[in-house]
Design an enzyme around this catalytic site. Structure first.
Site, PDB file in Angstrom:
ATOM      1  N   ASP A   1     -42.348  31.801 -44.569  1.00 41.07           N
ATOM      2  CA  ASP A   1     -41.629  30.524 -44.592  1.00 41.07           C
ATOM      3  C   ASP A   1     -40.928  30.268 -43.263  1.00 41.07           C
ATOM      4  OD1 ASP A   1     -40.699  28.176 -45.620  1.00 41.07           O
ATOM      5  OD2 ASP A   1     -39.108  29.072 -46.821  1.00 41.07           O
TER       6      ASP A   1
ATOM      7  N   LEU B   1     -57.075  48.567 -45.639  1.00 38.81           N
ATOM      8  CA  LEU B   1     -56.081  47.607 -46.131  1.00 38.81           C
ATOM      9  C   LEU B   1     -56.789  46.481 -46.876  1.00 38.81           C
ATOM     10  CD1 LEU B   1     -53.060  46.518 -45.966  1.00 38.81           C
ATOM     11  CD2 LEU B   1     -53.834  45.180 -43.999  1.00 38.81           C
TER      12      LEU B   1
ATOM     13  N   HIS C   1     -47.229  26.202 -37.602  1.00 34.80           N
ATOM     14  CA  HIS C   1     -48.256  26.960 -38.328  1.00 34.80           C
ATOM     15  C   HIS C   1     -49.143  27.724 -37.338  1.00 34.80           C
ATOM     16  CE1 HIS C   1     -46.805  24.954 -41.795  1.00 34.80           C
ATOM     17  NE2 HIS C   1     -47.357  23.781 -41.535  1.00 34.80           N
TER      18      HIS C   1
HETATM   19  C1  FPP Z   1     -44.297  27.740 -44.721  1.00 35.80           C
HETATM   20  O1  FPP Z   1     -43.563  27.113 -43.703  1.00 35.80           O
HETATM   21  C2  FPP Z   1     -45.627  28.113 -44.249  1.00 35.80           C
HETATM   22  C3  FPP Z   1     -46.777  27.510 -44.639  1.00 35.80           C
HETATM   23  C4  FPP Z   1     -46.800  26.414 -45.630  1.00 35.80           C
HETATM   24  C5  FPP Z   1     -48.087  27.887 -44.079  1.00 35.80           C
HETATM   25  C6  FPP Z   1     -48.297  29.314 -43.653  1.00 35.80           C
HETATM   26  C7  FPP Z   1     -49.467  29.353 -42.724  1.00 35.80           C
HETATM   27  C8  FPP Z   1     -49.607  30.152 -41.641  1.00 35.80           C
HETATM   28  C9  FPP Z   1     -48.651  31.207 -41.300  1.00 35.80           C
HETATM   29  C10 FPP Z   1     -50.755  29.981 -40.677  1.00 35.80           C
HETATM   30  C11 FPP Z   1     -52.101  30.344 -41.117  1.00 35.80           C
HETATM   31  C12 FPP Z   1     -52.187  31.505 -42.020  1.00 35.80           C
HETATM   32  C13 FPP Z   1     -53.266  32.263 -42.168  1.00 35.80           C
HETATM   33  C14 FPP Z   1     -53.319  33.351 -43.180  1.00 35.80           C
HETATM   34  C15 FPP Z   1     -54.435  32.084 -41.322  1.00 35.80           C
HETATM   35  P1  FPP Z   1     -43.008  25.633 -43.937  1.00 35.80           P
HETATM   36  O2  FPP Z   1     -43.979  24.688 -43.316  1.00 35.80           O
HETATM   37  O3  FPP Z   1     -42.725  25.417 -45.380  1.00 35.80           O
HETATM   38  O4  FPP Z   1     -41.696  25.716 -43.071  1.00 35.80           O
HETATM   39  P2  FPP Z   1     -40.321  24.965 -43.326  1.00 35.80           P
HETATM   40  O5  FPP Z   1     -39.773  25.476 -44.622  1.00 35.80           O
HETATM   41  O6  FPP Z   1     -39.505  25.395 -42.147  1.00 35.80           O
HETATM   42  O7  FPP Z   1     -40.626  23.492 -43.335  1.00 35.80           O
END
Ligand code: FPP
Length: 246
Positions: A24, A135, A41
């Site tokens: 997050d 893993l 992201h």
């Molecule tokens: C939450 O942050 C994160 C996500 C919704 C996406 C997670 C994706 C990645 C780390 C990149 C790709 C992953 C892989 C496995 C290839 P948020 O957008 O909710 O952040 P915020 O709470 O600060 O708005």
């Protein structure tokens, strides 16, 4: 690779077999830099690599990452497109390395909702990495825990209706066998980044006895050292599973 925290972990010995992570804070990381959310992201992909390395180095056998929830389909289309593109990019870039490192990748969730190219990349990665024994890396996409449990209930109802199962046989194991996570033990440790203290519809059944570790670090800044900190904290906890100490 040398990190005193890693040495301490390996010396203590009790490493969680399964670690789950709610990644997050990508959006806030981007906002703080005046960048569009997808840039967060993009930066978060490096943290995925860090978490995989942290897990491998410390001897964790299963790592389950929450990459995209069912609720995330309601985000703006540009952000969804960017996340799907990143997923495909991660898969294309990392596949050979994941194979070389013995990482077996699975994707958990309602994969039918993925666009065709993402679905093909996902299926190919599962196939190509299936032999990995170091893993198990589970990437949850289009995943929602209530939907997963509801799906299991529907499968049980279908089995009962078809005469393959009698209601008296419906026990916890019967439910667990029908969850996406059936092949693996429940997570021992849940890490959530960015300081939020919520489960957000992630692995509600499987996390029943997990230790929770909330890190204040935003996901794109998360390193293997942060992963080790979570494990060190886990090793200090006294897990009782509802029992009294003996
Ligand atoms: C939450 O942050 C994160 C996500 C919704 C996406 C997670 C994706 C990645 C780390 C990149 C790709 C992953 C892989 C496995 C290839 P948020 O957008 O909710 O952040 P915020 O709470 O600060 O708005």
């Amino acid at each position: 690779m040398s990190d005193p925290l890693l040495d301490a972990i390996l010396q203590q010995g009790a490493v969680p077999a399964h670690v789950a992570v709610i990644m997050d804070g990508n959006g806030r990381w981007a906002q703080a830099r005046g960048l569009p959310r997808p840039a967060g992201h993009q930066a978060g992909m490096q943290a995925v690599r860090e978490a995989v390395e942290g897990a491998r180095n410390s001897g964790v056998k299963v790592l389950t990452l929450f990459a995209f929830s069912q609720e995330n389909w309601q985000r703006p289309p540009e952000e969804i497109d960017a996340l799907m593109a990143l997923l495909e990019e991660y898969i294309a870039r990392e596949r050979e390395e994941l194979i070389a490192k013995g990482v077996a990748v699975q994707f958990l969730g309602d994969l039918d909702r993925l666009v065709a190219s993402a679905r093909a990349a996902v299926d190919e990665t599962v196939r190509a990495t299936a032999g990995g024994t170091e893993l198990a890396l589970n990437i949850c996409i289009s995943y929602g825990s209530r939907a997963e449990i509801t799906r299991a209930a529907r499968m049980i109802a279908e089995d009962v209706a078809a005469g393959r199962l009698v209601p008296a046989e419906v026990d916890e194991a019967a439910v667990a066998r029908r969850l996406y996570t059936a092949p693996w033990p429940d997570p021992d440790l849940l890490i959530r980044t960015s300081g939020e203290q919520r489960l957000s519809n992630f692995l509600l059944w499987q996390l029943a006895y997990a230790e929770l570790f909330v890190s204040s670090v935003l996901w794109p800044d998360f390193t293997r050292h942060d992963f080790y900190e979570a494990i060190v904290e886990f090793q200090r906890r006294d897990r009782r599973f509802g029992r009294v100490p003996i």
